[in-house]
Enzyme design. Structure first.
Site: not given
Ligand code: XMP
Length: 183
Positions: A106, A109, A159, A166
């Site tokens: 999704d 980040d 966020f 979620d």
């Molecule tokens: P990373 O930090 O590993 O993040 O690149 C990837 C996963 O973190 C979750 N994620 C979020 N979930 N709102 C959410 O509901 C957000 O703003 C958000 N930012 C990161 C997500 O599961 C993603 O796969």
């Protein structure tokens, strides 16, 4: 486009991407993927739970033979900040050796999730090719650099919830993507 909302969406401070924009962009991404992999079978690996709706809409736009597998991965544990610990099953329950693989998440980040899965996938036996698709790419410094090959939207470092994403298990069923009201 950003807009103020009320009623059933009143827990959102604002809508960042409405349902029509998301559907149009995901359809275009799916068609691009289909054209790029033309003549091949594609193995899609989706990271759940957040990419559930994204992958469902994406694969239905890919006009190729597709195998779809899922992995449950977690790094947020219900909150608004990444824990930095990526939890997933110790082994892939499927064989990706020699396959053309599209890894779907999704949000990109910190980069920890995709990079951890890619490392594991390469260890398990190299696919013929490996591409990544994310619906959203946050504008921030990554803890691990990962190049996303297909990106739906670039967004600010905020966020977001909705369309599968979620906060404490809520808001996944919103057809749009928005920023939660701080209260
Ligand atoms: P990373 O930090 O590993 O993040 O690149 C990837 C996963 O973190 C979750 N994620 C979020 N979930 N709102 C959410 O509901 C957000 O703003 C958000 N930012 C990161 C997500 O599961 C993603 O796969």
């Amino acid at each position: 486009m950003s807009q103020q909302v009320s009623g059933v969406l009143s827990n959102l401070e604002r809508v960042l991407l409405d349902a029509d924009e998301i559907q149009a962009r995901v359809a275009a991404l799916g068609q691009t993927v289909g054209a790029d992999f033309a003549g091949n079978e594609l193995t899609v690996v989706v990271l759940l739970d957040g990419a559930l709706f994204f992958v469902a809409d994406l694969v239905r736009q890919i006009d190729l033979p597709v195998r779809l597998y899922s992995l449950t991965v977690s790094s947020y544990h219900g909150g608004m900040v990444s824990t930095g610990q990526v939890e997933m099953a110790p082994k892939f329950p499927f064989d990706l050796k020699g396959r053309h693989v599209l890894l779907v998440d999704d949000i990109l980040d910190t980069g920890l999730t995709l990079s951890s899965v890619i490392d594991k996938l390469q260890e398990a036996g190299p696919p013929a090719s490996l591409k990544t698709a994310v619906l959203l790419r946050k504008d921030r410094q990554r803890e691990r650099e990962v190049a996303a090959d297909y990106v739906g939207f670039d967004i600010a470092d905020e966020f977001v919830v909705g369309y599968g994403m979620d906060y404490q298990g809520h808001y996944r069923n919103l057809p749009c993507i928005g920023i939660l009201n701080p209260s």
